[in-house]
Design an enzyme around this catalytic site. Structure first.
Site, short mmCIF file in Angstrom:
data_model
loop_
_atom_site.label_atom_id
_atom_site.label_comp_id
_atom_site.label_asym_id
_atom_site.label_seq_id
_atom_site.Cartn_x
_atom_site.Cartn_y
_atom_site.Cartn_z
N ASN A 208 -3.08 7.86 0.52
CA ASN A 208 -3.88 7.08 1.46
C ASN A 208 -5.26 6.90 0.84
OD1 ASN A 208 -5.30 6.03 3.59
ND2 ASN A 208 -5.11 7.84 4.92
N TRP A 209 -5.51 5.72 0.32
CA TRP A 209 -6.79 5.48 -0.38
C TRP A 209 -7.94 5.34 0.61
CZ3 TRP A 209 -5.77 1.43 -4.89
CH2 TRP A 209 -4.83 1.98 -5.78
N LYS A 210 -7.65 5.15 1.87
CA LYS A 210 -8.67 4.93 2.91
C LYS A 210 -9.58 3.76 2.50
CE LYS A 210 -8.13 9.67 4.33
NZ LYS A 210 -8.67 10.82 5.04
N GLU B 168 -8.24 9.03 11.97
CA GLU B 168 -9.50 8.28 11.84
C GLU B 168 -9.44 7.01 12.67
OE1 GLU B 168 -9.55 8.29 7.54
OE2 GLU B 168 -9.87 10.46 7.61
N GLU C 299 -0.90 15.77 10.26
CA GLU C 299 -2.20 15.98 9.63
C GLU C 299 -3.15 16.65 10.61
OE1 GLU C 299 -2.74 12.98 6.20
OE2 GLU C 299 -3.39 12.01 8.04
N GLY D 230 -9.93 16.05 4.66
CA GLY D 230 -11.16 15.79 3.91
C GLY D 230 -12.16 16.93 3.98
N HIS E 215 -3.29 7.05 12.28
CA HIS E 215 -4.10 8.03 11.56
C HIS E 215 -5.23 8.51 12.48
CE1 HIS E 215 -6.75 9.85 8.62
NE2 HIS E 215 -5.70 9.92 7.82
N GLY F 219 -5.00 12.14 0.79
CA GLY F 219 -6.18 11.29 0.83
C GLY F 219 -6.96 11.41 -0.47
N GLY F 220 -7.97 12.27 -0.48
CA GLY F 220 -8.88 12.42 -1.62
C GLY F 220 -8.19 12.52 -2.97
N SER G 58 -6.21 17.78 2.99
CA SER G 58 -6.66 18.49 1.78
C SER G 58 -5.49 18.97 0.91
CB SER G 58 -7.59 19.65 2.14
OG SER G 58 -8.71 19.17 2.86
P1 PGA Z 1 -7.30 14.32 2.59
O1 PGA Z 1 -6.82 13.16 3.60
O2 PGA Z 1 -6.13 14.60 1.68
O3 PGA Z 1 -8.48 13.77 1.88
O4 PGA Z 1 -7.62 15.52 3.44
C1 PGA Z 1 -5.52 13.10 4.11
C2 PGA Z 1 -5.38 11.93 5.06
O5 PGA Z 1 -6.29 11.72 5.89
O6 PGA Z 1 -4.40 11.18 5.02
#
Ligand code: PGA
Length: 255
Positions: A11-13, A102, A172, A178, A100, A239-240, A218
């Site tokens: 997930n590049w966000k 967010e 998640e 994050g 998600h 994500g990251g 994470s």
């Molecule tokens: P993260 O994000 O790996 O940076 O914690 C995961 C996500 O929100 O999909």
């Protein structure tokens, strides 16, 4: 138990401009070519990068698929700023993240919205990656399993599927996204097992056994193996670490 192929999704966000996205996809294609890829892999760039990444997949015969990070449920019309399922399909997206945390938190998406998105994607034969997860307060109060299973039930209302590969769930925990704080593999397994039971209630036992449930929060090369060893964890939503091609490729290798 039904064998479920691992799935690693990136997930590049809201990261990577068009040219940066193409470069990252090319780097990932190069890293993954050197090894044999046994897992299913999908990358989910921002909307404007989808076409460019889809070009890389096509021209480099890259061993990954394309996913979006959001969708709107209406097929077309006066919905300024929104993107439909057909638009995603037209650029080659085969997966789409929905629900998600967010989007639930910052953009006030409700369970009802997420249910409509899931229905639209399934009708369009795009695989929803349906996210769920609890925040720190819910976890501290010990209500995380009830919270997450309620999210799943609400998102799957009036939905039935005949192929377990048509749907992916991502658990998640919000407190681990994050933040560098990961859930333990045991924390993930507790919730993922409960999700699978809920899927059995909503969609039937056989379908539930075939649906892939990912862990996210994470996740990185150093901790992914512990999660994948668990019975009910079938991959990761990353994500990251998906923004660094070599890290993401290492995670794919470990799957
Ligand atoms: P993260 O994000 O790996 O940076 O914690 C995961 C996500 O929100 O999909």
């Amino acid at each position: 138990m039904t064998a479920r192929k691992h799935l690693i999704a990136g997930n590049w966000k809201m990261n990577e401009t068009y040219s940066e996205g193409v470069t990252l996809a090319q780097e990932l294609a190069n890293c993954l070519k050197s090894g044999t890829v046994e897992a299913d892999v999908v990358v989910c760039p921002p909307f404007v990068d989808l076409k460019g990444v889809s070009g890389v997949i096509e021209f480099d015969s890259a061993p990954f698929e394309l996913g979006a990070q959001n969708v709107y449920w209406e097929p077309s019309g006066a919905y300024t700023g929104e993107i439909s399922c057909d638009m995603l399909k037209s650029v080659g997206a085969t997966y789409c993240i929905i629900g998600h945390s967010e989007r639930r938190d910052y953009f006030h998406e409700t369970d009802e919205d997420i249910n409509k998105k899931a229905q639209a994607l399934l009708s369009a034969h795009i695989i929803p990656i349906l996210c769920c997860g609890e925040d720190e307060h819910v976890r501290e109060a010990g209500n995380h399993v009830a919270h997450v299973t309620a999210q799943i039930k609400a998102a799957l209302q009036n939905i039935s599927i005949s192929d377990p590969c048509a749907l992916v769930i991502a658990y998640e925990p919000i407190w681990a996204i994050g933040t560098g704080k990961t859930a333990t593999p045991e924390d993930a397994e507790e919730v993922c097992a409960a999700i699978r039971e809920t899927l059995a209630t909503c969609l039937g036992e056989e379908i539930a056994q075939g649906i892939r449930i990912l862990y996210g929060g994470s996740a990185k090369p150093g901790n992914i193996e512990g999660f994948l060893e668990k019975d009910n964890v079938d991959g990761a939503l990353v994500g990251g670490a998906s923004l660094v091609a070599s890290d993401f490729a290492q995670m794919v290798d470990r799957a």
